[in-house]
Design a protein around this motif. Structure first.
Motif, mmCIF file in Angstrom:
data_model
loop_
_atom_site.group_PDB
_atom_site.id
_atom_site.type_symbol
_atom_site.label_atom_id
_atom_site.label_comp_id
_atom_site.label_asym_id
_atom_site.label_seq_id
_atom_site.Cartn_x
_atom_site.Cartn_y
_atom_site.Cartn_z
ATOM 1 N N ILE A 77 -6.784 39.517 12.161
ATOM 2 C CA ILE A 77 -6.259 38.333 11.472
ATOM 3 C C ILE A 77 -6.887 37.088 12.094
ATOM 4 O O ILE A 77 -7.076 37.018 13.303
ATOM 5 C CB ILE A 77 -4.711 38.238 11.650
ATOM 6 C CG1 ILE A 77 -4.013 39.497 11.098
ATOM 7 C CG2 ILE A 77 -4.159 36.977 11.009
ATOM 8 C CD1 ILE A 77 -3.958 39.595 9.606
ATOM 9 N N THR A 78 -7.232 36.122 11.257
ATOM 10 C CA THR A 78 -7.693 34.835 11.775
ATOM 11 C C THR A 78 -7.056 33.723 10.955
ATOM 12 O O THR A 78 -6.297 33.984 10.013
ATOM 13 C CB THR A 78 -9.231 34.734 11.763
ATOM 14 O OG1 THR A 78 -9.625 33.502 12.391
ATOM 15 C CG2 THR A 78 -9.790 34.752 10.344
ATOM 16 N N SER A 79 -7.380 32.485 11.324
ATOM 17 C CA SER A 79 -6.812 31.330 10.627
ATOM 18 C C SER A 79 -7.936 30.373 10.256
ATOM 19 O O SER A 79 -9.040 30.447 10.799
ATOM 20 C CB SER A 79 -5.829 30.603 11.562
ATOM 21 O OG SER A 79 -6.531 30.101 12.687
ATOM 22 N N SER A 80 -7.647 29.481 9.336
ATOM 23 C CA SER A 80 -8.647 28.478 8.968
ATOM 24 C C SER A 80 -8.959 27.587 10.181
ATOM 25 O O SER A 80 -10.080 27.116 10.336
ATOM 26 C CB SER A 80 -8.168 27.640 7.783
ATOM 27 O OG SER A 80 -6.885 27.116 8.024
ATOM 28 N N LEU A 81 -7.972 27.428 11.046
ATOM 29 C CA LEU A 81 -8.190 26.620 12.245
ATOM 30 C C LEU A 81 -9.209 27.298 13.173
ATOM 31 O O LEU A 81 -10.156 26.672 13.650
ATOM 32 C CB LEU A 81 -6.853 26.421 12.977
ATOM 33 C CG LEU A 81 -6.877 25.465 14.178
ATOM 34 C CD1 LEU A 81 -7.198 24.044 13.741
ATOM 35 C CD2 LEU A 81 -5.548 25.486 14.919
ATOM 36 N N GLU A 82 -9.014 28.593 13.410
ATOM 37 C CA GLU A 82 -9.934 29.322 14.284
ATOM 38 C C GLU A 82 -11.339 29.386 13.677
ATOM 39 O O GLU A 82 -12.342 29.156 14.356
ATOM 40 C CB GLU A 82 -9.430 30.746 14.553
ATOM 41 C CG GLU A 82 -10.353 31.525 15.480
ATOM 42 C CD GLU A 82 -9.830 32.918 15.833
ATOM 43 O OE1 GLU A 82 -9.761 33.233 17.023
ATOM 44 O OE2 GLU A 82 -9.480 33.679 14.902
ATOM 45 N N LEU A 83 -11.408 29.697 12.384
ATOM 46 C CA LEU A 83 -12.718 29.730 11.728
ATOM 47 C C LEU A 83 -13.400 28.373 11.828
ATOM 48 O O LEU A 83 -14.597 28.274 12.090
ATOM 49 C CB LEU A 83 -12.568 30.126 10.253
ATOM 50 C CG LEU A 83 -12.280 31.596 9.958
ATOM 51 C CD1 LEU A 83 -12.031 31.805 8.463
ATOM 52 C CD2 LEU A 83 -13.449 32.475 10.420
ATOM 53 N N GLY A 84 -12.609 27.323 11.625
ATOM 54 C CA GLY A 84 -13.154 25.976 11.695
ATOM 55 C C GLY A 84 -13.725 25.668 13.073
ATOM 56 O O GLY A 84 -14.810 25.109 13.200
#
Lengths: 212, 212
Positions: free
Chosen positions: A36-43
Motif C-alpha cells: 500500500i502507498t499514498s499520494s503523499l509518499e509517491l509525491g
C-alpha cells in the motif's frame, strides 16, 4: 457545463509522460515488499505534490480508496495495461556506435516491456560484427527486415546529420514510435510518435537553476 | 486582479524544460543561414502550437515584434543567457561502463555549454585506464577532487543499486545538478536539481499511443 464521462476525458500528453515514472516508483515499492502507498509518499519519491498525483491518476479512474491509499500490485497492473507494457514489444536499434553499443548492452528494457530484436548500421566495418546477442545488419536491408518482422518501435542512435534520413526509412518500414537519441528534431507523419533523449537539453534545464 | 510585473512572474518548470529545445531549434535555423523565424515555424519544428511558443517566450519578456517574427541571433543570445549556457560548465562523470564510455565520447556537450573534466569509477579494473581524453579516477578520491575543482554538475552513469550512494557523495562534494542515467529516483537535499534520463520511460510514453 456539459457532463464528461471519465472515458472520453482527453488525457494530456504531459500526464501520459509521467505515468512511466509512477509505474517505475510503484515497482520499486513493490520490490521493497510494500503493498500500500499514498499520494503523499509517491509525491515525495517523485518530486511532485500529492494533489498532482491524485489528479493525474484520476484521469484513469478511481484507483485509491479515500483514506486507504493505493494498492500497489493493483495500480502496477493498471498502469502496465494503460501504457500497454503488459506485453513485450520488439524493437529495432539503428546505429551501432558508442551509444548504440551501450543501448544494446543495457539490461533495463526487457523488464519494462521492450526487447531489442535487430541492430543495423551503415558502416561496412561494423556490418556483420557481433554486438551483444546480435549480428549487426546492413542498413540497406533494414526496411525489408523491419517490415517483415512487423516491428513498430525503433531506437535511433545515429549522428544528427543522418537522423532524418534514417527516420524516413524507419517510417517506410512501418515504425510508429521512434526514440531519437540524435540532438535534432525529426519530422514524421501523423500517427508516428517521437520521443527525444537529449542529455544536453536536460543539463541546460538544470543550469537555469544554478547560481552563476 | 493584482498587477504582476514580468520579472516576478514565476516560470513553471515545464516551460524552463522546453527552452533548451527552443534554443536547439533556433541554432539549427541559424546554421541554415536564417535570421528570422515565427512562432508558427518554431511550433512546426517542435511539435507545439504557435500559441504555446508565444506564451512560453512571453515569460522572459518581449522577444518578437508583432508581425515581424523573432530575430534568431538575438533570441539565441537571450536563451543562452537565461539558461546560463553563455559559458562552459565543468562536469564530472561517474561511471565508466558502456554508458559512461558513450557519454565520455559524445561530442555534443561542449557546443551547448558543458565540458566533462573528470571521470570516476569504483571498479579496480577500470581505475587508471584511459577513456576519451581522461584517465579514470578512483571513486575513493572523487569527493575531494570534485570539491577542490568546484565542479557543480555531475552525470551519473552507474547501476541503479549504486545510484543513491553515489548521489549522496556527489552532494557531499558540492554538486548542485545531477543528470541521472540510472532508472531510479534519487533523493537529494533542497537546492540540488536532478534530471533523469530514462529511455524505457520514454518508450512506455509512446506505447500508450500504439495500437496493440
Amino acid at each position: 457545463m456539459p457532463h464528461k464521462s471519465a472515458s472520453v476525458k482527453p488525457i494530456p500528453d504531459i500526464v501520459v509522460g509521467r505515468l512511466p515514472f509512477y509505474l517505475r516508483t510503484l515497482r520499486s515499492l513493490a520490490a521493497e515488499g510494500r503493498d500500500i502507498t499514498s499520494s503523499l509518499e509517491l509525491g515525495t519519491r517523485l518530486g511532485l505534490t500529492s494533489a498532482q498525483i491524485r489528479k493525474d491518476l484520476s484521469y484513469f479512474g478511481e484507483f485509491g480508496k479515500q483514506g486507504l491509499g493505493y494498492n500497489i500490485p493493483f495500480l502496477v497492473g493498471q498502469l502496465r495495461r494503460i501504457l500497454k507494457v503488459d506485453r513485450v514489444w520488439e524493437v529495432v536499434l539503428v546505429g551501432a556506435g558508442d551509444l548504440g553499443r551501450a543501448i544494446a548492452h543495457y539490461h533495463g528494457f526487457h523488464d519494462r516491456g521492450f526487447e531489442i530484436r535487430m541492430v543495423f548500421d551503415s558502416d561496412p566495418a561494423k556490418i556483420g560484427q557481433s554486438l551483444a546477442d546480435f549480428k549487426i545488419g546492413d542498413m540497406e536491408t533494414m526496411v525489408d527486415k523491419v517490415r517483415a518482422a512487423k516491428i513498430r518501435i525503433a531506437m535511433l542512435a545515429v549522428p544528427a546529420t543522418a537522423a532524418q534520413k534514417v527516420a524516413d526509412l524507419l517510417v517506410k518500414a512501418g515504425a510508429k514510435a521512434i526514440l531519437n537519441y540524435a540532438p535534432t528534431a525529426l519530422v514524421v507523419p501523423k500517427g508516428v510518435t517521437v520521443q527525444n533523449i537529449d542529455p544536453a537539453a536536460h543539463m541546460q534545464h538544470m543550469t537555469y537553476y544554478l547560481e552563476s
